[in-house]
Design an enzyme around this catalytic site. Structure first.
Site, short mmCIF file in Angstrom:
data_model
loop_
_atom_site.label_atom_id
_atom_site.label_comp_id
_atom_site.label_asym_id
_atom_site.label_seq_id
_atom_site.Cartn_x
_atom_site.Cartn_y
_atom_site.Cartn_z
N LYS A 179 46.86 44.63 34.36
CA LYS A 179 45.52 44.82 34.91
C LYS A 179 45.20 46.30 35.08
O LYS A 179 46.02 47.06 35.59
CB LYS A 179 45.40 44.10 36.25
CG LYS A 179 45.65 42.60 36.18
CD LYS A 179 45.62 41.95 37.54
CE LYS A 179 46.75 42.43 38.42
NZ LYS A 179 46.87 41.65 39.68
N THR A 212 36.47 45.53 46.97
CA THR A 212 37.26 44.90 45.90
C THR A 212 38.52 44.22 46.42
O THR A 212 39.39 43.83 45.63
CB THR A 212 37.66 45.96 44.86
OG1 THR A 212 38.46 46.98 45.51
CG2 THR A 212 36.44 46.61 44.23
N GLY A 214 41.19 41.70 47.31
CA GLY A 214 41.48 40.34 46.85
C GLY A 214 41.23 40.09 45.38
O GLY A 214 41.35 38.95 44.93
N THR A 215 40.93 41.13 44.60
CA THR A 215 40.65 40.89 43.18
C THR A 215 41.88 40.37 42.43
O THR A 215 41.77 39.46 41.59
CB THR A 215 40.16 42.18 42.49
OG1 THR A 215 41.06 43.25 42.78
CG2 THR A 215 38.77 42.55 42.96
N GLY A 216 43.05 40.93 42.73
CA GLY A 216 44.26 40.47 42.04
C GLY A 216 44.60 39.04 42.38
O GLY A 216 44.95 38.24 41.49
N CYS A 217 44.50 38.68 43.66
CA CYS A 217 44.74 37.30 44.08
C CYS A 217 43.74 36.35 43.42
O CYS A 217 44.10 35.26 42.95
CB CYS A 217 44.62 37.18 45.59
SG CYS A 217 45.77 38.20 46.53
#
Length: 278
Positions: A179, A212, A214-217
């Site tokens: 990512k 932003t 929590g984008t990875g979760c």
């Protein structure tokens, strides 16, 4: 009466008291994909938009019991892991994935923040590398996590591509999605996919927002949700990235720090922004 067939996904992750990441975000993501969400909580955090003030690990026996209770009765079509916190928890989760034959596993290797701060120790990282990641359908490291997993420095798109290939080969994982959310310039928001055959660069609109969290979760949960719905892995990744991009467009301007992405955008009558959105 016959039971209706309902897709079920499991999240094995930490609790975020501020509701911006972790279990809370994963369950919302599942729900907005019309997937029934189940959970195994690995740790309890006290956090808000300004940061984390306390973390308490759950006993590994409690984590094992949660996973077994869900899988042995309800069953799951896909699962994801998030913050696993320490070596004992990672080893216990890896063993349950193997014993219970949990398929369509998405591993979000939460070990370094987007700012570059290491969150777990080297022993835990080693267990993650050797015991859990090889069982995954896909692993989704951010830039800094990809650096640790590949042993390479990543400063541009070409290095992201190389790292994805190295991780795939060295960790014997089915697919890798590096990512680029923490990258700057042309690499910002660009992700790199490699499955041993296809090397692809995924680009979407860059959303200009500070909110932003929590984008990875959300991305890993959305991939798991799409897998639970029966999509192939490549399609699941593409659909998940679209979902995250739209959630960023409706991110929540709450608290005094970094707000979370807005999962409930499908409920907005005309998807118009309001004073509560960034």
């Amino acid at each position: 009466m016959n039971k209706r067939s309902i897709a079920v996904a499991l999240t094995i992750a930490g609790s975020d008291s501020g509701g911006g990441a972790g279990i809370q975000t994963d369950l919302r993501t599942f729900a907005f994909h019309c997937v029934h969400g189940t959970s195994a909580i690995t740790c309890i955090t006290a956090q808000n938009t300004l940061g984390v003030t306390r973390v308490d690990a759950m006993p590994k026996e409690a984590i094992i019991a949660q996973i077994q209770a869900v899988v042995e009765d309800i069953g799951v079509q896909a699962a994801k892991t998030g913050m696993l916190l320490n070596q004992d928890i990672i080893a216990a989760v890896a063993e349950q994935v193997k014993v219970l034959q949990i398929n369509n596993l998405v591993v979000d290797p939460v070990m370094v923040s987007r700012a570059g701060a290491q969150l777990i120790d080297d022993q835990a990282i080693n267990t993650l590398r050797h015991d859990l990641i090889p069982q995954a359908a896909i692993v989704t490291p951010n830039r800094y996590e990809a650096q640790i997993l590949s042993g390479l420095e990543i400063t541009n798109l070409e290095e992201m591509q190389t790292a994805a290939q190295v991780i795939h080969q060295q960790l014997n994982v089915n697919a890798v999605l590096v990512k680029g959310g923490g990258m700057s310039g042309a690499g910002r928001g660009v992700d790199v996919w490699f499955d041993g055959d296809k090397l692809e660069v995924l680009k979407t609109e860059v959303v200009d927002t500070k909110n932003t969290h929590g984008t990875g979760c959300t991305l890993s949960a959305a991939i798991a949700a799409n897998l639970a719905l029966g999509h192939d892995l490549w399609t699941a990744v593409q659909e998940a990235k679209k979902y995250v991009t739209t959630a960023l467009q409706y991110s929540l301007d709450i608290g005094q720090g970094q707000g979370p992405v807005g999962h409930f955008f499908p409920l907005l009558p005309s998807r118009d922004s309001s004073a509560h959105f960034s």
